[in-house]
Design a protein around this motif. Structure first.
Motif, short mmCIF file in Angstrom:
data_model
loop_
_atom_site.label_atom_id
_atom_site.label_comp_id
_atom_site.label_asym_id
_atom_site.label_seq_id
_atom_site.Cartn_x
_atom_site.Cartn_y
_atom_site.Cartn_z
N ALA A 258 0.65 -0.92 -0.12
CA ALA A 258 0.18 0.00 0.45
C ALA A 258 1.05 1.25 -0.11
CB ALA A 258 -0.99 -0.09 0.81
N LEU A 259 1.87 1.43 -0.27
CA LEU A 259 2.40 1.76 -0.58
C LEU A 259 2.77 3.28 -1.58
CD1 LEU A 259 5.52 4.09 1.02
CD2 LEU A 259 7.00 3.11 -0.94
N ASP A 260 2.30 4.52 -1.29
CA ASP A 260 2.33 5.35 -2.54
C ASP A 260 3.51 6.54 -1.93
OD1 ASP A 260 1.20 6.73 -4.94
OD2 ASP A 260 -0.60 7.93 -3.43
N ILE A 261 4.31 7.11 -3.14
CA ILE A 261 4.63 7.76 -3.19
C ILE A 261 4.19 9.47 -3.76
CG2 ILE A 261 7.03 9.24 -4.01
CD1 ILE A 261 7.61 6.70 -1.57
N ARG A 262 4.01 10.42 -3.53
CA ARG A 262 3.27 11.56 -3.91
C ARG A 262 4.44 13.08 -4.05
NH1 ARG A 262 -2.45 11.20 -0.10
NH2 ARG A 262 -2.69 9.00 -0.58
N ARG A 263 4.18 13.91 -4.70
CA ARG A 263 4.75 14.70 -5.21
C ARG A 263 4.07 16.19 -4.83
NH1 ARG A 263 5.84 18.68 -9.04
NH2 ARG A 263 4.78 16.88 -10.72
N ASN A 264 4.69 16.43 -4.09
CA ASN A 264 3.58 17.92 -3.73
C ASN A 264 2.04 17.93 -3.04
OD1 ASN A 264 6.02 19.00 -4.56
ND2 ASN A 264 5.60 19.81 -6.41
N ASP A 265 1.98 16.53 -2.21
CA ASP A 265 0.69 16.84 -1.56
C ASP A 265 0.35 17.58 -0.44
OD1 ASP A 265 -1.27 15.86 -0.05
OD2 ASP A 265 -0.85 13.79 -0.39
N VAL A 266 0.12 18.41 -0.95
CA VAL A 266 -0.36 19.98 0.57
C VAL A 266 -0.71 19.33 1.53
CG1 VAL A 266 -1.51 22.00 0.33
CG2 VAL A 266 -0.45 21.83 -1.60
N SER A 267 -1.27 18.16 2.04
CA SER A 267 -1.71 17.45 3.07
C SER A 267 -0.60 16.99 3.78
CB SER A 267 -2.97 16.24 2.44
OG SER A 267 -2.83 14.97 1.74
N ALA A 268 -0.05 16.32 2.92
CA ALA A 268 1.34 15.73 3.93
C ALA A 268 2.92 16.97 4.18
CB ALA A 268 2.14 15.33 2.81
N LEU A 269 1.94 18.09 4.15
CA LEU A 269 3.37 19.15 4.26
C LEU A 269 3.51 19.31 6.11
CD1 LEU A 269 2.85 21.72 1.71
CD2 LEU A 269 4.42 20.26 1.69
N PRO A 270 2.39 19.57 6.67
CA PRO A 270 2.66 19.42 8.27
C PRO A 270 3.26 17.99 8.52
CG PRO A 270 0.34 19.68 7.71
CD PRO A 270 1.01 19.90 6.40
N ARG A 271 3.01 16.88 7.99
CA ARG A 271 3.32 16.10 8.54
C ARG A 271 5.14 15.41 7.91
NH1 ARG A 271 4.51 12.95 12.96
NH2 ARG A 271 4.92 11.09 12.56
N PHE A 272 5.15 16.46 7.18
CA PHE A 272 6.88 16.67 6.69
C PHE A 272 7.45 17.45 7.19
CE2 PHE A 272 9.49 19.84 4.27
CZ PHE A 272 10.24 19.49 3.64
N ALA A 273 6.84 18.43 7.96
CA ALA A 273 7.35 19.41 9.16
C ALA A 273 7.92 19.09 10.12
CB ALA A 273 7.02 21.08 8.80
N ALA A 274 7.05 18.16 10.15
CA ALA A 274 6.90 17.88 11.49
C ALA A 274 7.68 16.03 11.86
CB ALA A 274 5.52 17.00 11.99
N LEU A 275 8.02 15.45 11.08
CA LEU A 275 9.21 14.43 11.25
C LEU A 275 10.36 15.61 10.93
CD1 LEU A 275 7.14 12.05 8.85
CD2 LEU A 275 7.55 11.30 10.91
N ASN A 276 10.27 16.22 10.22
CA ASN A 276 11.90 16.82 10.64
C ASN A 276 12.44 17.23 11.10
OD1 ASN A 276 13.53 16.49 7.55
ND2 ASN A 276 11.51 16.89 6.69
N ALA A 277 11.46 18.18 12.10
CA ALA A 277 11.23 19.23 13.55
C ALA A 277 12.11 18.06 14.59
CB ALA A 277 10.51 19.56 13.89
#
Length: 155
Positions: A4-23
């Protein structure tokens, strides 16, 4: 690894999680620098002006993310790669790396990428080395306090 892995590019809904995981990983190993604080406050900048965020989704959860950042000199940096702790060791980073390198080469027409890291990030450095990245800089970085190793890859 789930199918079920799905790689997406520029998915706006993923941006908060992108920031949180990196922080999260940055604070675990280092401290948030000014550019990190900007990423946390405004992750959308990583999808604007030629930048791209790739996110790995598994069963509705964001398991990891990474960005391609366009620099003023036209070079692209692979940056802000993070995988959620519960998904580490399952190949998420490899899937992100494969997607990013393919996009950079086939969609952007690039033949070169670079990244900055830290020798404390041993798992990340192993991933980069396995994928053919080579060290092009060691020691203090003039801009980022935590960056003490630079790598590059010719695509």
């Amino acid at each position: 690894m789930t199918d079920a892995l799905d790689i997406r590019r520029n998915d706006v809904s993923a941006l908060p999680r992108f920031a949180a995981l990196n922080a999260e990983w940055i604070q675990d190993l280092h401290f948030l620098e000014e550019s990190d604080k900007l990423m946390v406050a405004h992750p959308e900048i990583y999808t604007q002006n030629g930048n791209h965020v790739f996110s790995a989704h598994i069963d509705g959860e964001i398991a990891g993310a990474c960005a391609l950042k366009l620099h003023p000199d036209g070079r692209y940096e692979l940056t802000k790669m993070a995988v959620d702790g519960i998904y580490r060791g399952k190949g998420i980073g490899q899937h992100l790396m494969t997607a990013i390198e393919s996009f950079a080469k086939n969609e952007l027409g690039l033949d070169y990428l670079f990244l900055l890291s830290n020798t404390k990030n041993e798992a990340a450095l192993r991933l980069y080395a396995r994928n053919g990245w080579t060290v092009n800089h060691e020691g203090p970085h003039p801009v980022y306090a935590r960056a003490n190793i630079g790598m590059e890859k010719h695509l």
